[in-house]
Design an enzyme around this catalytic site. Structure first.
Site, short mmCIF file in Angstrom:
data_model
loop_
_atom_site.label_atom_id
_atom_site.label_comp_id
_atom_site.label_asym_id
_atom_site.label_seq_id
_atom_site.Cartn_x
_atom_site.Cartn_y
_atom_site.Cartn_z
N ARG A 93 0.81 -1.20 0.00
CA ARG A 93 0.00 0.00 0.00
C ARG A 93 0.85 1.26 0.00
NH1 ARG A 93 -4.39 -2.50 2.53
NH2 ARG A 93 -6.34 -1.36 2.67
N ARG A 127 -21.69 -2.44 3.34
CA ARG A 127 -20.90 -3.68 3.34
C ARG A 127 -21.09 -4.47 4.64
NH1 ARG A 127 -14.56 -3.65 2.18
NH2 ARG A 127 -14.42 -2.38 4.04
N ARG A 160 -17.87 -3.69 9.69
CA ARG A 160 -16.55 -3.41 10.24
C ARG A 160 -16.52 -2.08 10.97
NH1 ARG A 160 -12.43 -4.68 5.42
NH2 ARG A 160 -11.73 -2.63 6.09
N ARG A 171 -9.62 6.76 5.13
CA ARG A 171 -9.02 5.65 4.37
C ARG A 171 -8.85 6.05 2.91
NH1 ARG A 171 -13.14 1.29 5.80
NH2 ARG A 171 -12.10 0.00 4.26
P1 ATP Z 1 -11.24 -3.27 1.39
O1 ATP Z 1 -11.11 -4.53 2.18
O2 ATP Z 1 -12.60 -2.92 1.03
O3 ATP Z 1 -10.33 -3.23 0.22
P2 ATP Z 1 -9.44 -1.68 2.83
O4 ATP Z 1 -8.52 -1.95 1.70
O5 ATP Z 1 -9.46 -0.31 3.36
O6 ATP Z 1 -10.86 -2.08 2.40
P3 ATP Z 1 -8.22 -3.77 4.38
O7 ATP Z 1 -7.33 -4.15 3.26
O8 ATP Z 1 -9.09 -4.83 4.92
O9 ATP Z 1 -9.21 -2.58 4.06
O10 ATP Z 1 -7.32 -3.12 5.53
C1 ATP Z 1 -7.89 -2.59 6.70
C2 ATP Z 1 -6.91 -1.71 7.38
O11 ATP Z 1 -5.71 -2.44 7.72
C3 ATP Z 1 -6.40 -0.53 6.56
O12 ATP Z 1 -7.29 0.57 6.62
C4 ATP Z 1 -5.06 -0.23 7.24
O13 ATP Z 1 -5.25 0.43 8.46
C5 ATP Z 1 -4.55 -1.63 7.56
N1 ATP Z 1 -3.72 -2.19 6.49
C6 ATP Z 1 -4.02 -3.24 5.68
N2 ATP Z 1 -3.03 -3.48 4.80
C7 ATP Z 1 -2.08 -2.54 5.03
C8 ATP Z 1 -0.83 -2.24 4.43
N3 ATP Z 1 -0.34 -2.95 3.40
N4 ATP Z 1 -0.12 -1.20 4.94
C9 ATP Z 1 -0.57 -0.48 5.96
N5 ATP Z 1 -1.75 -0.69 6.57
C10 ATP Z 1 -2.51 -1.71 6.12
MG MG Z 2 -9.65 -5.95 2.05
#
Ligand code: ATP
Ligand code: MG
Length: 226
Positions: A93, A127, A160, A171
Site C-alpha cells: 500500500r 458492506r 466493520r 481511508r
Molecule cells: P477493502 O477490504 O474494502 O479493500 P481496505 O482496503 O481499506 O478495504 P483492508 O485491506 O481490509 O481494508 O485493511 C484494513 C486496514 O488495515 C487498513 O485501513 C489499514 O489500516 C490496515 N492495512 C491493511 N493493509 C495494510 C498495508 N499494506 N499497509 C498499511 N496498513 C494496512
Molecule cells: Mg480488504
C-alpha cells in the site's frame, strides 16, 4: 532440476473497490492462494497478539499501519505459501512496501480495480462481512441469500468498525496520498492492468478473461471443484 516459475499477482484498488469480492472469485476460478493484509491484521486483533493490540487503534482510525510491521508480517505469511502461485490483496500500500516485496518476489501482474470514489463511499456503508471466514457481502449488489446471515454457515454478519463515514474518508485520503503512487510504480514496470467500472459484476468477466489469458487453461480449477 526443474525450475518452476510461479505466478505472483497483486490486486489493488481503493478501499471498497471490490478487492475482497473479486479475490474470492479469482480464488474459486484459478489455482491460487489468496493472502489479504487486512484479514491478517484482523486475525491478529481477534487473537489479541501483541501486534494486533498495537495495530488496532491505527486501523480503527483509518490510518495505515507502519511499513516495517506490515512488511514483516506479510513476508512471513508469504513464506508459508511460496510453493504455490499467489494473489496478494491489500499489500503493498506504499512504495516502500512495494520495494520490499520486489526484493523477495518477482511480480507478474497487478490487477487494478479503478472504481470512482463516489461509488465507493456509498458502497462501504452497505458492506457486511462474515468475520470468521472473511466472506464479504453488499446489500446492494452482492446480498446474502438470507438478509443478515452468512450463506455458508448461517451465522450472523457484521459491519466493520472502520466502515463509518469519517473513517472511510480517512481511508480514501490515505489511499490517494500513499497508495496511488504504488500504481505508478507498477505502471512504470509494465505490469499494471487497470479495470474501470462501478459494478463488480461487470468488471469481473474482464478480470477473469485477462487472468485466463495469463495463466492458461492448465491453471483453471476443474468445473465443480469450487
Ligand atoms: P477493502 O477490504 O474494502 O479493500 P481496505 O482496503 O481499506 O478495504 P483492508 O485491506 O481490509 O481494508 O485493511 C484494513 C486496514 O488495515 C487498513 O485501513 C489499514 O489500516 C490496515 N492495512 C491493511 N493493509 C495494510 C498495508 N499494506 N499497509 C498499511 N496498513 C494496512
Ligand atoms: Mg480488504
Amino acid at each position: 532440476m526443474v525450475l518452476r516459475v510461479l505466478f505472483r499477482a497483486i490486486i489493488m484498488g481503493p478501499p471498497g473497490s471490490g478487492k475482497g469480492t473479486v479475490s474470492d472469485r479469482i480464488r474459486k476460478s484459478f489455482e491460487l492462494k489468496h493472502l489479504s493484509s487486512g484479514d491478517v491484521l484482523r486475525a491478529n486483533i481477534k487473537a489479541k497478539t501483541e501486534i494486533g493490540l498495537l495495530m488496532k487503534s491505527c486501523i480503527d482510525q483509518g490510518q495505515l499501519v507502519p511499513d516495517d510491521i506490515i512488511t514483516r508480517l506479510i513476508l512471513l505469511e508469504l513464506r508459508n505459501i511460496e510453493q504455490s502461485p499467489w494473489l496478494l490483496d491489500g499489500f503493498p500500500r506504499t512504495v516502500r512496501q512495494a520495494e520490499a516485496l520486489d526484493e523477495a518476489y518477482n511480480i507478474d501482474t497487478v490487477v487494478n480495480l479503478n472504481v470512482p470514489f463516489e461509488t465507493i463511499k456509498e458502497r462501504l456503508t452497505s458492506r457486511w462481512v462474515h468475520l470468521p471466514s472473511g466472506r464479504v457481502y453488499n446489500t446492494s449488489f452482492n446480498p446474502p441469500k438470507i438478509p443478515g446471515l452468512d450463506d455458508v454457515t448461517g451465522e450472523p454478519l457484521s459491519q466493520r468498525n472502520d466502515d463509518t463515514p469519517e473513517t472511510v474518508s480517512k481511508r480514501l485520503h490515505a489511499y490517494k496520498t500513499q497508495t496511488e503512487p504504488v500504481l505508478e510504480y507498477y505502471r512504470s514496470k509494465g505490469v499494471l492492468e487497470t479495470f474501470t467500472g462501478t459494478e463488480t459484476n461487470k468488471i469481473w468477466p474482464h478480470v477473469h478473461a485477462f487472468l485466463s489469458g495469463k495463466l492458461g487453461s492448465g491453471n483453471h480449477k476443474a468445473a465443480g471443484s469450487v
